[in-house]
Design an enzyme around this catalytic site. Structure first.
Site, short mmCIF file in Angstrom:
data_model
loop_
_atom_site.label_atom_id
_atom_site.label_comp_id
_atom_site.label_asym_id
_atom_site.label_seq_id
_atom_site.Cartn_x
_atom_site.Cartn_y
_atom_site.Cartn_z
N LYS A 32 0.81 -1.21 0.00
CA LYS A 32 0.00 0.00 0.00
C LYS A 32 0.85 1.26 0.00
O LYS A 32 0.49 2.25 -0.62
CB LYS A 32 -0.99 0.00 1.16
CG LYS A 32 -0.38 0.19 2.50
CD LYS A 32 -1.45 0.08 3.57
CE LYS A 32 -0.85 -0.25 4.91
NZ LYS A 32 -0.17 0.88 5.54
N THR A 33 1.99 1.22 0.68
CA THR A 33 2.84 2.40 0.65
C THR A 33 3.36 2.63 -0.75
O THR A 33 3.45 3.76 -1.22
CB THR A 33 4.01 2.26 1.64
OG1 THR A 33 3.50 1.83 2.89
CG2 THR A 33 4.73 3.58 1.82
N ASP A 218 -3.53 7.25 5.05
CA ASP A 218 -2.98 5.91 5.28
C ASP A 218 -3.58 5.34 6.57
O ASP A 218 -4.04 6.08 7.42
CB ASP A 218 -1.45 6.05 5.42
CG ASP A 218 -0.76 4.70 5.32
OD1 ASP A 218 -1.43 3.73 4.92
OD2 ASP A 218 0.44 4.63 5.63
N GLU A 219 -3.54 4.02 6.73
CA GLU A 219 -4.07 3.37 7.93
C GLU A 219 -5.47 3.88 8.27
O GLU A 219 -5.79 4.19 9.42
CB GLU A 219 -3.14 3.62 9.13
CG GLU A 219 -1.70 3.23 8.94
CD GLU A 219 -1.45 1.72 9.02
OE1 GLU A 219 -2.45 0.95 9.07
OE2 GLU A 219 -0.28 1.32 9.00
N GLN A 249 -6.99 -4.96 10.19
CA GLN A 249 -5.90 -4.44 11.00
C GLN A 249 -6.34 -3.28 11.90
O GLN A 249 -5.51 -2.51 12.37
CB GLN A 249 -4.74 -3.99 10.12
CG GLN A 249 -4.06 -5.15 9.42
CD GLN A 249 -2.82 -4.72 8.68
OE1 GLN A 249 -1.86 -4.24 9.27
NE2 GLN A 249 -2.83 -4.87 7.37
N ARG A 602 3.46 -9.42 10.29
CA ARG A 602 4.70 -8.63 10.28
C ARG A 602 5.86 -9.47 9.78
O ARG A 602 6.90 -8.96 9.40
CB ARG A 602 5.07 -8.12 11.69
CG ARG A 602 4.11 -7.18 12.37
CD ARG A 602 3.70 -6.05 11.51
NE ARG A 602 2.45 -6.35 10.84
CZ ARG A 602 1.98 -5.67 9.80
NH1 ARG A 602 2.65 -4.65 9.32
NH2 ARG A 602 0.85 -6.01 9.21
#
Length: 773
Positions: A32-33, A218-219, A249, A602
């Site tokens: 996504k980044t 973001d997030e 998440q 992660r």
DNA sequence: TACTGGATTATTTTT
DNA sequence: TAATCCAGTA
């Protein structure tokens, strides 16, 4: 067209979908980044958008910085004009410019949690509420949720039915009044006031709406109601709002994150384009499958399943230990072994746990094993006492209205101005309706002060002299002057304990932070520095270039990735926490499960989960079962190693429902191993190792004392010890004892001492600092 | 006013 | 267990 070159079709679509509302549902590790940064590049170079008109919002400074760097790499020029920032710093920037339009002074201070607590404590006292019934923390958290939902004190009061809630409403009123009086905003206010400004000042809103034509968040799953209001207002004119998130998440509900923001995005924006990113580039197949299986147990979610072209990879390791010490010991030695045998960098490893308290055991073992590590979280660097003291001086010089800062330092160092005198000045200030500091300046008018008045006079004189110098001294010079004048470091030097030395280190670190700031800021100023400091999170200090193992909570790990991840403390009662297990609300458990999902995803190469059968929590021993989350991972994905005990246990309790792990039959959580626990107890001595190993080493704070210099942990082995077996030695904490054994290891001597009052302890010479007597 | 020691209490997670 | 608070004393 090389911007699209390295993107998969969905990613490319997300990048090119620049107009209108866009919801990108990006699974963990789906790039996504990459999408966000490429989207920025695309806007600038393909759509000819002025970089100045683009804004990207993240949650942490670290994420913002990372995004900034990546944008810089792919955008030729103008990248620095893209506004990449966190919600909070964006708001500060806006408020510094315009908050006077809603009746605040633009040089407001920002209060952290501790400051808010002190204010609330006074509020409770002032309102004559029973402090036993009304805890600052509880009230503050109620106020915080109210602010997150944009509920004003008046509205809160109107909604209050019960007598108790009316009192909270009164606290809310008084608390806000005090912040106002001190020209201060708390964390939540930054958002609330910005939205308020937007709603009340058409001109300001219009300016930003017109300027920020492309907005990215973001997030997104962790945004709360005010944050949503903020971005909604900002994007209202051009409607080019692109949000990226993953409902699986979402882990900050307790802090007001509103999952409806993401689940209901299409309701608010019916024309929203929705793009799903489900290909994972980060983890091995096994890790991804485990994550998918665990999260599938949640009901309230958008169904998706991540897939990868990466290989299967190894199984997920699960290991069960007698207690937390063994768990930590295993992790430490496992990492050390992989470091030396396979030459892996320490920075390839991370240890994730549920609660910060768990870090202590790992810290001890890592210190003993000489593994460089860094603990993220716990006490923030800028929340340390010595740092806050010095910052309070700076704040006092900077903002005369910040009563809290003034009160913090008025008697630091000791000036003979005690609590009762401060109380008198406070009463006088309240009566005259002036700031505390102003009252200090008129100390001779304050009744009943007597000789203290002249002491106060000396203090204000000193502050005034600093103020008169602040314009021609740099922040660094000013700080050094304060440290010198107050003999702050000198006093610590005189103390000469491990703790005082750690504090001195921190102060030096602060000075270099200031120097850093003055070097890189466009227009360095005292206010500027104080503002920057107010908004840093612990995770922002993590330096990817440094080689250390990272230890942090699962929450802090969001957005990060590591080659090798250890998830420790996989026990029912700890993770998921006892509170969520007993809650009636099923949603609470689901949030914990999402946290587990975040943890698993992660990991890139290997994932190791560990649990302890017995754990010390708040000085009390708990016996826990293996976490249900571990049991939710299919049996065939898990490697139990050669641990006979766990195997035996497994064999006896194979789940009849299919090949899943099941530890449920182990009702007391003790398994077949109670005998070996007793053996352990003997081996560790009666306090089971707490303080036993590592001896007098003070891990001041939460272990962040060496936060900026992880190599400081590398202790040099002494060439020779000044004592030998049979000698009597003195230890800082344990007092006098006799050396019974010295074992020479590669990196250090391991010394066994029989203390008169504490019994037998084993410790490393370099940490224990034993003195022959 | 400053310091000490005993009692008390807290734990989920933090921008 | 460890941090914090409060009362009593020097």
């Amino acid at each position: 067209m090389d911007i699209l070159e390295r993107l998969n079709p969905e990613q490319a679509e997300a990048v090119q979908q620049t107009e209108g509302p866009v919801l990108i549902l990006a699974g963990a590790g789906s790039g996504k980044t990459r999408v966000l940064t490429h989207r920025i590049a695309w806007l600038i170079s393909e759509k000819g958008v002025d970089p100045w008109q683009i804004m990207a919002i993240t949650f942490t400074n670290k994420a913002a910085q990372e995004m900034r760097e990546r944008v810089n790499k792919i955008v030729d020029f103008g990248a620095e004009s893209v506004w990449v920032s966190t919600f909070h710093s964006a708001c500060v920037r806006i408020l510094r410019r315009y908050i006077d339009r809603i009746g605040f002074d633009t040089n407001f201070t920002i209060y952290d949690t501790e400051d808010s607590k002190s204010v609330m404590k006074e509020v409770i006292r002032k309102l004559n509420l029973d402090p036993k019934l009304y805890k600052e923390r509880n009230i503050l958290s109620k106020i915080s949720s109210a602010k997150n939902e944009m509920i004003s004190p008046d509205e809160f009061e109107r909604n209050a039915v019960r007598w108790e809630e009316k009192n909270v409403a009164a606290c809310y009123h008084e608390y806000q009044a005090r912040l106002r009086q001190n020209n201060a905003l708390d964390f939540d206010d930054l958002l609330v006031k910005t939205v308020e400004l937007f709603q009340n000042d058409e001109q300001v809103l219009s300016y930003y709406q017109d300027r920020l034509r492309y907005l990215m968040v973001d997030e997104y799953q962790d945004t709360n109601t005010v944050q949503f209001a903020f971005i909604r207002l900002l994007s209202a004119r051009y409607r080019n709002l692109c949000v990226v998130g993953d409902d699986d998440q979402s882990i900050y509900k307790f802090r007001g994150a509103n999952i409806r923001n993401i689940l209901g995005f299409e309701k608010v924006f019916p024309d929203a384009k929705v793009i799903k990113l489900e290909q994972n580039y980060r983890s091995t197949g096994s890790i991804l499958n485990a994550a998918n299986e665990v999260i599938a147990n949640n009901v309230g979610r958008k169904v998706k399943r991540l897939w990868t072209k990466n290989g299967e990879g190894g199984k997920i390791r699960f290991k069960k230990f007698q207690n937390g010490f063994e768990e930590a010991e295993f992790v430490a030695s496992d990492i050390r072994e992989k470091h030396s045998r396979e030459g892996l960098d320490y920075s390839a490893f991370a240890i994730l746990y549920r609660t910060n308290a768990q870090s202590r055991l790992f810290e001890e073992k890592f210190m003993m094993a000489n593994i460089p590590y860094k603990i993220v979280g716990g006490v923030n660097f800028y929340s340390r006492k010595e740092i806050k003291d010095i910052l309070a001086y700076l704040k006092t010089v900077d903002n005369a209205q910040d009563d809290l800062a003034v009160q913090r330092i008025i008697n630091v160092p000791k000036r003979g101005i005690g609590a009762s005198s401060i109380g008198k000045v406070e009463a006088y200030a309240a009566e005259q309706e002036i700031a505390f500091y102003t009252a200090l300046m008129e100390a001779e008018n304050v009744p009943g002060l007597g000789r203290t008045a002249s002491k106060i006079g000396a203090f204000t004189l000193y502050i005034q002299s600093l103020r008169s110098q602040k314009d021609y001294l740099s922040v660094r010079e000013l700080t050094e002057k304060i440290i010198e004048d107050t003999a702050y470091v000198k006093d610590l030097e005189a103390e000469d304990t491990d703790e005082s030395r750690a504090r001195i280190d921190n102060i030096n670190e602060l000075i270099s932070k200031i120097a850093d700031y003055e070097e890189k800021a466009d227009e360095p100023s005292l206010s500027g520095f104080l503002q920057e400091v107010a908004l840093v999170a612990d995770i922002d200090f993590v330096d990817d270039q440094e080689d250390y193992v990272l230890l942090m909570t699962l929450h802090s790990a969001k957005g990060l990735e590591f080659e090798h991840v250890y998830m420790a403390g996989m026990e029912d009662g700890l993770f998921p926490s006892y509170l969520t297990l007993t809650a009636d609300d099923r949603d609470e458990l689901e949030e914990e499960r999402r946290l587990c999902y975040v943890g698993i995803t992660r990991a890139k190469q290997t994932l190791t989960m560990t649990s302890a059968m017995m754990r010390m929590v708040r000085g009390e021993t708990q016996y826990n079962k293996v976490s249900r989350f571990v049991r939710e991972i299919p049996r065939e994905l898990v490697d139990l190693g050669r641990d006979e005990e766990t195997r035996r246990e497994l064999r006896g309790s194979r789940n009849p429902m299919g090949g899943f792990l099941n530890f449920g039959g182990d009702a007391d959580g003790f398994g077949s191993s109670s005998g070996s626990y007793e053996r352990r107890q003997k081996a560790y001595g009666n306090d089971a190792g707490y303080g036993g190993y590592g001896g007098g080493r003070k891990t001041y704070g939460s272990g962040r004392s060496n936060a900026f210099s992880p190599r400081a942990f590398t202790v040099k082995k002494a060439d020779k010890l000044e004592y030998t077996v049979g000698d009597r030695v003195r230890h800082v904490k344990f007092g006098v004892g006799e050396v019974t054994d010295i074992v020479e290891g590669g990196k250090d001597y391991e010394v066994t001492v029989d203390f008169e009052n504490y019994g037998i302890k084993r410790m490393f010479a370099s940490f224990a600092k034993l003195k022959k007597v």
